[in-house]
Scaffold this motif. Structure first.
Motif, PDB file in Angstrom:
ATOM      1  N   LEU A 238       0.822  -1.214   0.000  1.00  0.00           N
ATOM      2  CA  LEU A 238       0.000   0.000   0.000  1.00  0.00           C
ATOM      3  C   LEU A 238       0.855   1.263   0.000  1.00  0.00           C
ATOM      4  CD1 LEU A 238      -2.876  -0.983   2.451  1.00  0.00           C
ATOM      5  CD2 LEU A 238      -2.929  -0.903  -0.047  1.00  0.00           C
ATOM      6  N   ASP A 239       1.981   1.231   0.722  1.00  0.00           N
ATOM      7  CA  ASP A 239       2.907   2.367   0.696  1.00  0.00           C
ATOM      8  C   ASP A 239       3.421   2.596  -0.715  1.00  0.00           C
ATOM      9  OD1 ASP A 239       2.902   2.934   3.516  1.00  0.00           O
ATOM     10  OD2 ASP A 239       4.321   1.292   3.825  1.00  0.00           O
ATOM     11  N   LEU A 240       3.797   1.509  -1.379  1.00  0.00           N
ATOM     12  CA  LEU A 240       4.340   1.615  -2.731  1.00  0.00           C
ATOM     13  C   LEU A 240       3.285   2.116  -3.713  1.00  0.00           C
ATOM     14  CD1 LEU A 240       6.885   1.307  -4.346  1.00  0.00           C
ATOM     15  CD2 LEU A 240       6.324  -1.090  -4.701  1.00  0.00           C
ATOM     16  N   ILE A 241       2.062   1.674  -3.553  1.00  0.00           N
ATOM     17  CA  ILE A 241       0.983   2.154  -4.423  1.00  0.00           C
ATOM     18  C   ILE A 241       0.763   3.649  -4.211  1.00  0.00           C
ATOM     19  CG2 ILE A 241      -1.511   2.037  -4.828  1.00  0.00           C
ATOM     20  CD1 ILE A 241      -1.225  -1.041  -4.347  1.00  0.00           C
ATOM     21  N   GLY A 242       0.800   4.096  -2.970  1.00  0.00           N
ATOM     22  CA  GLY A 242       0.665   5.522  -2.683  1.00  0.00           C
ATOM     23  C   GLY A 242       1.772   6.344  -3.319  1.00  0.00           C
ATOM     24  N   MET A 243       2.994   5.843  -3.239  1.00  0.00           N
ATOM     25  CA  MET A 243       4.114   6.525  -3.890  1.00  0.00           C
ATOM     26  C   MET A 243       3.928   6.540  -5.398  1.00  0.00           C
ATOM     27  SD  MET A 243       7.534   5.417  -1.851  1.00  0.00           S
ATOM     28  CE  MET A 243       8.526   6.289  -3.057  1.00  0.00           C
ATOM     29  N   ALA A 244       3.497   5.412  -5.949  1.00  0.00           N
ATOM     30  CA  ALA A 244       3.295   5.319  -7.398  1.00  0.00           C
ATOM     31  C   ALA A 244       2.268   6.346  -7.857  1.00  0.00           C
ATOM     32  CB  ALA A 244       2.863   3.904  -7.781  1.00  0.00           C
ATOM     33  N   GLN A 245       1.201   6.503  -7.093  1.00  0.00           N
ATOM     34  CA  GLN A 245       0.177   7.478  -7.459  1.00  0.00           C
ATOM     35  C   GLN A 245       0.738   8.898  -7.443  1.00  0.00           C
ATOM     36  OE1 GLN A 245      -2.860   6.416  -4.628  1.00  0.00           O
ATOM     37  NE2 GLN A 245      -3.887   5.077  -6.087  1.00  0.00           N
TER      38      GLN A 245
END
Length: 81
Positions: free
Chosen positions: A41-48
């Motif tokens: 979820l952290d990585l998805i937030g960064m990706a966004q």
């Protein structure tokens, strides 16, 4: 080279905020999950955030291949090329 430096600075800033580490602890070889304790979820937030700022597309397959800070840089820069 300035774009790469800007991107690297943005990634380091995101990671220091999310993980509570010093910028000096974040290098291109830093493992996102093992060293910094990020989860998916952290990585998805960064990706966004990166998608919005750099107008690139980080889909789930691409995100699954990202393990280090260097992976993030390489992927975003390749998408922009």
């Amino acid at each position: 080279m300035a774009l790469r430096d800007d991107l690297y600075g943005d990634v380091k800033s995101m990671l220091t905020t999310r993980c509570g580490v010093e910028e000096s602890q974040v290098t291109e070889e830093t493992e996102l999950f093992d060293h910094l304790g990020l989860d998916s979820l952290d990585l998805i937030g960064m990706a966004q955030a990166l998608q919005h700022k750099y107008t690139v597309r980080l889909d789930n397959e691409a995100i699954a291949e990202i393990h280090t800070v260097g992976d993030i840089l390489a992927f975003v820069l390749n998408q922009m090329a």
